[in-house]
Design an enzyme around this catalytic site. Sequence first.
Site, PDB file in Angstrom:
ATOM      1  N   CYS A 115      68.491   1.661  70.375  1.00  0.00           N
ATOM      2  CA  CYS A 115      67.061   1.636  70.008  1.00  0.00           C
ATOM      3  C   CYS A 115      66.150   1.448  71.218  1.00  0.00           C
ATOM      4  CB  CYS A 115      66.793   0.534  68.985  1.00  0.00           C
ATOM      5  SG  CYS A 115      67.666   0.811  67.445  1.00  0.00           S
ATOM      6  N   HIS A 252      58.971  -0.173  69.289  1.00  0.00           N
ATOM      7  CA  HIS A 252      60.083   0.359  68.499  1.00  0.00           C
ATOM      8  C   HIS A 252      59.919  -0.164  67.082  1.00  0.00           C
ATOM      9  CE1 HIS A 252      63.905   1.263  66.870  1.00  0.00           C
ATOM     10  NE2 HIS A 252      64.328   0.014  66.880  1.00  0.00           N
ATOM     11  N   ASN A 282      63.570   3.163  60.624  1.00  0.00           N
ATOM     12  CA  ASN A 282      63.971   2.908  62.010  1.00  0.00           C
ATOM     13  C   ASN A 282      64.685   4.155  62.533  1.00  0.00           C
ATOM     14  OD1 ASN A 282      65.246   2.115  64.378  1.00  0.00           O
ATOM     15  ND2 ASN A 282      65.886   0.116  63.578  1.00  0.00           N
TER      16      ASN A 282
HETATM   17  O1  UT7 Z   1      66.531  -1.397  65.710  1.00  0.00           O
HETATM   18  C1  UT7 Z   1      67.571  -2.194  66.095  1.00  0.00           C
HETATM   19  C2  UT7 Z   1      67.276  -3.615  65.897  1.00  0.00           C
HETATM   20  N1  UT7 Z   1      67.404  -3.983  64.509  1.00  0.00           N
HETATM   21  C3  UT7 Z   1      66.599  -4.862  63.988  1.00  0.00           C
HETATM   22  O2  UT7 Z   1      65.698  -5.319  64.653  1.00  0.00           O
HETATM   23  C4  UT7 Z   1      66.862  -5.342  62.594  1.00  0.00           C
HETATM   24  C5  UT7 Z   1      66.575  -6.796  62.519  1.00  0.00           C
HETATM   25  N2  UT7 Z   1      66.853  -7.404  61.222  1.00  0.00           N
HETATM   26  C6  UT7 Z   1      66.117  -7.136  60.120  1.00  0.00           C
HETATM   27  O3  UT7 Z   1      65.212  -6.309  60.152  1.00  0.00           O
HETATM   28  C7  UT7 Z   1      66.402  -7.920  58.860  1.00  0.00           C
HETATM   29  O4  UT7 Z   1      67.322  -8.942  59.173  1.00  0.00           O
HETATM   30  C8  UT7 Z   1      66.955  -7.051  57.703  1.00  0.00           C
HETATM   31  C9  UT7 Z   1      65.832  -6.206  57.153  1.00  0.00           C
HETATM   32  C10 UT7 Z   1      68.101  -6.201  58.187  1.00  0.00           C
HETATM   33  C11 UT7 Z   1      67.421  -7.961  56.567  1.00  0.00           C
HETATM   34  O5  UT7 Z   1      66.398  -8.860  56.159  1.00  0.00           O
HETATM   35  P1  UT7 Z   1      66.717 -10.412  55.959  1.00  0.00           P
HETATM   36  O6  UT7 Z   1      65.485 -11.038  55.470  1.00  0.00           O
HETATM   37  O7  UT7 Z   1      67.279 -10.911  57.282  1.00  0.00           O
HETATM   38  O8  UT7 Z   1      67.789 -10.393  54.830  1.00  0.00           O
HETATM   39  P2  UT7 Z   1      69.276 -10.965  54.842  1.00  0.00           P
HETATM   40  O9  UT7 Z   1      70.168 -10.097  55.680  1.00  0.00           O
HETATM   41  O10 UT7 Z   1      69.214 -12.415  55.171  1.00  0.00           O
HETATM   42  O11 UT7 Z   1      69.685 -10.773  53.317  1.00  0.00           O
HETATM   43  C12 UT7 Z   1      68.996 -11.483  52.270  1.00  0.00           C
HETATM   44  C13 UT7 Z   1      69.571 -11.068  50.928  1.00  0.00           C
HETATM   45  C14 UT7 Z   1      71.094 -11.137  50.881  1.00  0.00           C
HETATM   46  O12 UT7 Z   1      71.455 -11.610  49.602  1.00  0.00           O
HETATM   47  P3  UT7 Z   1      71.912 -13.145  49.426  1.00  0.00           P
HETATM   48  O13 UT7 Z   1      73.109 -13.324  50.290  1.00  0.00           O
HETATM   49  O14 UT7 Z   1      70.750 -13.950  49.859  1.00  0.00           O
HETATM   50  O15 UT7 Z   1      72.196 -13.203  47.949  1.00  0.00           O
HETATM   51  C15 UT7 Z   1      71.520  -9.683  50.998  1.00  0.00           C
HETATM   52  O16 UT7 Z   1      72.759  -9.432  50.382  1.00  0.00           O
HETATM   53  O17 UT7 Z   1      69.234  -9.708  50.646  1.00  0.00           O
HETATM   54  C16 UT7 Z   1      70.403  -8.980  50.267  1.00  0.00           C
HETATM   55  N3  UT7 Z   1      70.250  -7.600  50.684  1.00  0.00           N
HETATM   56  C17 UT7 Z   1      69.678  -6.644  49.908  1.00  0.00           C
HETATM   57  N4  UT7 Z   1      69.165  -6.695  48.664  1.00  0.00           N
HETATM   58  C18 UT7 Z   1      68.648  -5.541  48.170  1.00  0.00           C
HETATM   59  C19 UT7 Z   1      70.604  -7.033  51.862  1.00  0.00           C
HETATM   60  N5  UT7 Z   1      70.278  -5.734  51.874  1.00  0.00           N
HETATM   61  C20 UT7 Z   1      69.710  -5.465  50.666  1.00  0.00           C
HETATM   62  C21 UT7 Z   1      69.168  -4.306  50.093  1.00  0.00           C
HETATM   63  N6  UT7 Z   1      68.656  -4.389  48.856  1.00  0.00           N
HETATM   64  N7  UT7 Z   1      69.120  -3.131  50.754  1.00  0.00           N
END
Ligand code: UT7
Length: 325
Positions: A115, A252, A282
Amino acid sequence: MAVIRSVIRGVGAHLPKRVVTNDDMTKIVDTSDEWIRERTGIRQRYIAGENEYTSDLGTAAAKQALVRAGIDPVDIDLVICATATPDRTFPATAVRIQQQLGITHGAAFDVQAVCSGFVFAMTVADNFLKTGQFKRAVVIGAETFSRILDWQDRTTCVLFGDGAGAVVLEAQPQVGGRQDRGILATRIRSDGRFEDLLYVDGGPGSTKTTGHLRMNGREVFRHAVQKISGVIEETLVMTGFAANEIDLFVPHQANQRILDGIAKKLGVDPGKIVMTLDKHGNTSAASIPLALNEALEQHRLKEGSLVLMEAMGGGFTWGAVLARW
Ligand code: UT7
């Protein structure tokens, strides 16, 4: 004292035709429009057709940038493509793009910093132009991330999209002051200790397969605000500009919440941030030049604008470029 700077002469972009909305994603994995929008800011993404390759997207973007720059491809002596999704393991996608542009002289190669690829590629091109080794460069960010996604993993497949953007750089003498046009400072960093937080679980030299993207999103998020703010601050110190002098932030596009966090930490007016995440998702190395193109088409990018670009990605890699349009 007179200096040579890499002046940005043109910008172009290209997106595949197929739009996949968040509602479309709910038919593929257990997710919802609300979750994707609230956690990331994404509403839709573009996905490349079966026979549409990274080089095709990159060539179309480069052609538009060249037309807008008013520069004939034969006057380009350097082609750099930032991509983590090359058409083939080799040769470099940049060489295909060079060939499709009808250029047979100079050099073409890929830069792989995921990225952060566009920021790294701009840095490499700038250094070649400043030393006089090349005169005019096309720098492309092009990706078909849809090909390396695990379409059963809802934590990653909803986040990414395909696309390409490009800029044309030309070495030009400038007076060496604050009003100079062109790239004023670049700062790139990497730290391989974080490899396992964002990677592809395959490769020609290990599994002999392409593999799929794997990410610990929460951990990547935790590092992003701090690391990106750090390189932005270093770039500003290098040039003596204050954050409030920046006219346009072209980051980005990974997550709306990361960008809000950076803006808050640096005291940047959120109205100066170019956001394309909602439309493109992204697109990895393509996201910054796609956003530059959008800013140009919305008349937000004008001659004389002070523009700050930044990115962070797998590796980790991260960096920033400060340029006057
Ligand atoms: O470009 C390269 C660099 N990449 C980035 O900068 C990405 C950085 N990270 C992020 O943008 C965020 O961490 C994400 C958008 C990937 C995830 O957001 P989050 O607020 O950190 O969510 P999480 O991973 O902590 O997941 C929260 C909950 C989980 O459920 P439980 O364990 O709390 O029950 C996941 O299983 O959301 C669930 N979850 C989803 N639910 C519905 C994860 N993906 C999904 C989904 N739909 N697509």
